[in-house]
Write an enzyme that holds these catalytic residues in place. Structure first.
Site, mmCIF file in Angstrom:
data_model
loop_
_atom_site.group_PDB
_atom_site.id
_atom_site.type_symbol
_atom_site.label_atom_id
_atom_site.label_comp_id
_atom_site.label_asym_id
_atom_site.label_seq_id
_atom_site.Cartn_x
_atom_site.Cartn_y
_atom_site.Cartn_z
ATOM 1 C CB CYS A 79 36.775 -66.637 -23.316
ATOM 2 S SG CYS A 79 35.248 -66.293 -22.405
ATOM 3 C CG HIS A 169 37.482 -70.771 -21.046
ATOM 4 N ND1 HIS A 169 38.587 -69.949 -21.000
ATOM 5 C CD2 HIS A 169 36.429 -70.019 -20.642
ATOM 6 C CE1 HIS A 169 38.219 -68.747 -20.570
ATOM 7 N NE2 HIS A 169 36.920 -68.764 -20.355
ATOM 8 C CD GLU A 171 41.376 -72.101 -21.596
ATOM 9 O OE1 GLU A 171 41.184 -71.040 -20.996
ATOM 10 O OE2 GLU A 171 40.890 -72.336 -22.717
#
Length: 511
Positions: A79, A169, A171
């Protein structure tokens, strides 16, 4: 030598999730603020640049020397990290036509090691207001989404190590194959061997503790909780009975907890002294109704009792503590200290006058990793899987003044609730549960008698790390049974309610 990945934190709320994804792949990593200096040594295998609340176009936007990093290591920007990468190499980053937040479909345009085993169309999670409008020369697009022309990219060429960027993202939970993408970066691109396991951590840590402590003595305050128990067991594995544990009964533990915890410590071979200081704590809590005042009274007296006990032990050189990684990360926040909502639930640090060096064997572990290490050490699963319990104990679950009679009431009601959760197979489905004694009396009827007694609130939440939490949707039949059992067996309580507040806006504890 333990292989390591470094995560440079630009202040994203998701940075710890990146670390968790790396650790879940059995690879060690550390988070440091982007501006902190570090050494690139043979143990370092790659760098990940986190997201951020900043825009790369702000005047004082945080930045790092990515061009220098990739001369030595592979780098992945996430990001903000991707936007920063694009900008510093000469690409264009600008405001998006609309703020992109939520689920999106990743369309892979160019196959790469990064996408080994990944679907050509994969759900990802967006959270940004800027977008990469054009890539620098020598970069290529790996993936797009419907609204983003550059969702993933790579720097081409053979003169440096691989450099990648994700506009999304990977994660977070909603990026369904995101952790696999991170693992591909770690294993296929950085060459990590995935050998960081609970067993390897125990072996390495015990060896380090033996070297660090030598033939000296360690004192440690134990709480019966997971962190202090695992830390103490690691230290004891290194130095045996030269670890002196102190477990204080502060009068606000759960029912029979003092005796039960001491029995467990004895069974696993820890050298621990139990100190019954209930009356001292009740005296200190008399007339205290403010939550912060109760916390401070308990914290101060705990330190006094601990110091008094330590004076009876000559030649102590080290203080053991169960500090875990989230505490360490928070202490080096990019934005500086955050606003104090309330004092931390755990008892604070001990005074400098003790002149002891700290030994913190869990300093770089997350809570779930501490539990895995505890099981590896052979600590009973009942203790390892215990719910978190605040340092001030039941004192902050008794709203208003704390005294022996109110503690007894709450202990008995709480024991019914917690034991009920265990019998019903619900305890492990709940992250934290407890009972709160309210400073409210209400009218009730028992038989032909009118009663005027206390109310308790049951609290149970689901969570990953306690930062956010949702109220646990326990079965109505279970709650009805618990309510009946409390009212029928704990004289002084005639009403039971269930707390259905989430965090935020509420907190898990009531005080």
């Amino acid at each position: 030598m333990t292989e390591k990945i470094l995560i440079l934190d630009f202040g994203s709320q998701y940075t710890q999730l990146i670390a968790r994804a790396v650790r879940e792949a059995n690879i060690y990593c550390e988070i440091i603020p982007f501006h902190k200096a570090f050494t690139i040594d043979p143990s370092l295998k790659g760098i990940i640049l986190s997201g951020s609340p900043f825009s790369v176009n702000e005047e004082n936007a945080p930045s790092v020397e990515i061009a220098s990093f990739i001369t030595q290591l592979p780098v992945l920007g996430v990001c903000y990290g991707a936007q920063l990468t694009a900008k510093v190499f000469g690409g264009k980053v600008d405001k998006s036509n609309k703020r992109e937040y939520g689920r999106a479909q990743l369309d892979i345009q160019q196959q790469d090691q990064l996408f080994n085993g990944i679907s050509l169309k994969s759900q990802v999670w967006m959270s940004h207001s800027d977008s990469i409008k054009s890539l620098p020369e020598g970069f290529s697009i790996l993936a797009t989404t419907e609204s983003i022309p550059v969702a993933a990219f790579k720097k081409d060429g053979t003169d440096t190590h691989p450099l990648y960027g994700f506009q999304f993202h990977p994660e977070v939970y909603h990026s369904t194959e995101g952790k696999k993408m991170i693992k591909n970066f770690l294993v296929d691109i950085c060459g990590c061997s995935q050998n960081w396991t609970p067993a390897s951590f125990v072996e390495e840590t015990v060896a380090k503790l033996k070297e660090e402590i030598g033939n000296k003595q360690v004192i440690m305050a134990l709480s019966g909780g997971v962190d202090s128990t695992v830390a103490a067991t690691l230290i004891a594995k290194a130095i045996g009975p030269r670890l002196h544990g102190i477990f204080v009964d502060n009068g606000v533990l759960r029912k029979d907890e003092f005796e039960q915890v001491l029995e467990t410590y004895n069974a696993i071979g820890l050298n621990v002294k139990g100190v019954d200081a209930k009356d001292l704590f009740y005296a200190a809590l008399k007339d205290q109704t403010d939550p912060e005042a109760k916390r401070k009274a308990i914290g101060k007296l705990f330190i006094d009792v601990f110091q008094s006990e330590s004076l009876q032990l000559p030649n102590i050189s080290f203080l053991g503590q169960g500090t875990i990684y989230p505490d360490v990360i928070e202490s080096v926040s990019v934005h500086g200290p955050s606003q104090t909502i309330k004092s931390h639930h755990n008892v604070g640090g001990l005074p400098d006058t003790m002149h002891l060096s700290l030994v913190e064997p869990l300093r770089y572990l997350f809570k779930d990793e501490v539990r895995k290490v505890g099981l590896e050490l052979g600590i009973p699963s009942d203790m390892i899987n215990r719910h978190p319990f605040p340092g001030p104990g039941l004192a902050i679950r008794i709203l208003g003044e704390v005294n022996a009679e109110r503690v007894d009431l709450l202990q008995r009601a709480d024991a019914i609730f917690i034991n009920g959760l265990k019998k019903a197979g619900l305890y492990t489905q709940v992250w934290q549960a407890g009972t709160i004694l309210l400073p409210v009396k209400s009218v009730g009827v028992m038989g032909d008698e009118r009663t005027y007694e206390f109310t308790v609130a049951l609290r149970a939440v689901t969570s990953v790390d306690g930062m956010t939490a949702d109220w646990a949707h326990l079965p109505y039949e279970f709650l009805a049974d618990i309510s009946n059992e409390i009212i029928n067996n704990v004289r002084g309580i005639n009403r039971v309610v269930y707390d259905i507040s989430s965090k935020p806006p509420a907190t898990i504890e009531w005080e």
